[in-house]
Design a protein around this motif. Structure first.
Motif, PDB file in Angstrom:
ATOM      1  N   GLU A  25       0.814  -1.138  -0.144  1.00  0.00           N
ATOM      2  CA  GLU A  25      -0.051  -0.148   0.009  1.00  0.00           C
ATOM      3  C   GLU A  25       0.885   1.322  -0.002  1.00  0.00           C
ATOM      4  N   THR A  32       3.836   1.806  -1.134  1.00  0.00           N
ATOM      5  CA  THR A  32       4.568   1.922  -2.304  1.00  0.00           C
ATOM      6  C   THR A  32       3.694   2.159  -3.402  1.00  0.00           C
ATOM      7  N   LEU A  33       2.555   1.915  -3.359  1.00  0.00           N
ATOM      8  CA  LEU A  33       1.531   2.352  -4.538  1.00  0.00           C
ATOM      9  C   LEU A  33       1.272   3.674  -4.365  1.00  0.00           C
ATOM     10  N   GLU A  75       3.243   5.971  -3.469  1.00  0.00           N
ATOM     11  CA  GLU A  75       4.279   6.946  -3.607  1.00  0.00           C
ATOM     12  C   GLU A  75       4.578   6.729  -5.058  1.00  0.00           C
ATOM     13  N   ALA A  76       4.043   5.833  -5.859  1.00  0.00           N
ATOM     14  CA  ALA A  76       4.416   5.546  -7.245  1.00  0.00           C
ATOM     15  C   ALA A  76       3.768   6.610  -8.066  1.00  0.00           C
ATOM     16  N   SER A  77       4.468   6.961  -9.101  1.00  0.00           N
ATOM     17  CA  SER A  77       4.101   8.148 -10.173  1.00  0.00           C
ATOM     18  C   SER A  77       3.435   7.357 -11.408  1.00  0.00           C
ATOM     19  N   GLN A 108       2.767   3.071 -13.226  1.00  0.00           N
ATOM     20  CA  GLN A 108       2.692   1.615 -12.880  1.00  0.00           C
ATOM     21  C   GLN A 108       4.075   0.814 -12.844  1.00  0.00           C
ATOM     22  N   TRP A 152       6.041   1.655  -9.792  1.00  0.00           N
ATOM     23  CA  TRP A 152       5.725   1.031  -8.747  1.00  0.00           C
ATOM     24  C   TRP A 152       6.048  -0.732  -8.720  1.00  0.00           C
ATOM     25  N   THR A 166       9.939  -0.532  -8.039  1.00  0.00           N
ATOM     26  CA  THR A 166      10.113  -0.470  -6.732  1.00  0.00           C
ATOM     27  C   THR A 166       9.851  -1.679  -5.809  1.00  0.00           C
ATOM     28  N   LEU A 167       8.890  -2.482  -6.412  1.00  0.00           N
ATOM     29  CA  LEU A 167       8.450  -3.637  -5.765  1.00  0.00           C
ATOM     30  C   LEU A 167       9.719  -4.737  -5.916  1.00  0.00           C
ATOM     31  N   THR A 224       0.337  -5.934 -13.250  1.00  0.00           N
ATOM     32  CA  THR A 224      -0.603  -5.063 -12.533  1.00  0.00           C
ATOM     33  C   THR A 224      -1.779  -4.273 -13.422  1.00  0.00           C
ATOM     34  N   TRP A 231      -3.879  -1.135 -13.711  1.00  0.00           N
ATOM     35  CA  TRP A 231      -4.598   0.180 -13.314  1.00  0.00           C
ATOM     36  C   TRP A 231      -5.882   0.606 -13.925  1.00  0.00           C
TER      37      TRP A 231
END
Length: 253
Positions: A210, A212-213, A215-217, A219, A222, A225-226, A247, A249
């Motif tokens: 949650e 990192t999602l 904070e992600a600009s 897809q 994100w 980052t994961l 993912t 969106w």
């Protein structure tokens, strides 16, 4: 007249600390539906690599020919995929004992709804308003211990028997346990779906997903980052598992 859901898809897959990647994923779309499939193979000596690709290709092919409109119908397509996987086994070769997990998400773009089905411990997460509102339940030994009140959910990812599955593609049909779901709520603009293998969720808990999602600009940012978080948290384990994420969106209509 509704213009239907708008969406974008992004993928991440990494072999981790292994010599080859046994994960596979893919998606298919028509004007009215999106079908996403992710699988994590097992079987040794390359059999898992073959199994996961077969499951993704066969399930997407079956869906394209006969699209499902609810979780039960998608689960039926998975059972047919399981038959096709078992038919590809070859005694005395790398294919003799191949298995795979699978998780699939279908978005109905006209009706703004979702359904899904899964086997094993590859997961679907549904985020709405930045929070996880739904998550599939693993077909695993540790999930059974959680259901029995012996373990807490927080203890699942570190339990020594975390990788022991109760069900996987490749089992005989009468032993195959599938689960399916139809969303209790309609899909909303800005909802996010994450399909992932256990190489992701073993290291990344709900709070981190949650955060990192939020904070992600984008897809891809994100997912990157994961991936960085998995590598950081798994650096003590040289042979850590492959990890794959897909993912979706949902955009504003």
């Amino acid at each position: 007249m509704s213009v239907g859901l708008k969406y974008t898809v992004a993928l991440l897959t990494d072999r981790g600390g292994r010599s080859y990647n046994e994960d596979a994923c893919g998606h298919w779309q028509s004007p009215s539906q999106l079908c996403c499939v992710l699988a994590d193979g097992a079987g040794g000596h390359g059999g898992g690599d073959v199994a996961s690709k077969l499951v993704v290709q066969e399930l997407i092919g079956l869906f394209a020919r006969q699209p499902s409109h609810d979780g039960a119908a998608l689960a039926a397509l998975m059972r047919r995929t399981n038959e096709l996987l078992r038919a590809q086994r070859e005694p005395g070769t790398e294919r003799q004992d191949m298995h795979s997990t699978v998780v699939s998400l279908v978005l109905d773009l006209d009706n703004a709804s979702a359904h899904w089905a899964h086997v094993g411990d590859s997961r679907l997460y549904w985020f709405s308003g930045g929070r996880i509102v739904r998550r599939t339940k693993d077909h695993s030994m540790v999930q059974a211990l959680v259901d029995a009140g012996i373990l807490t959910a927080d203890q699942m990812s570190s339990h020594p028997k975390r990788s022991e599955l109760r069900s996987a593609m490749g089992l005989p049909d009468d032993a195959l346990e599938l689960s399916s779901g139809d969303g209790d709520q309609a899909v909303q603009a800005h909802d996010v779906f994450l399909l992932c293998t256990d190489g992701i969720w073993e290291y990344l808990d709900d709070d981190l997903l949650e955060r990192t999602l939020a904070e992600a600009s984008t897809q891809q940012a994100w997912l990157e980052t994961l991936g960085k978080e998995v590598r950081r948290l798994a650096q003590h384990k040289a042979s850590h598992d492959n990890f794959t994420a897909l993912t979706v969106w949902v955009g504003a209509t």
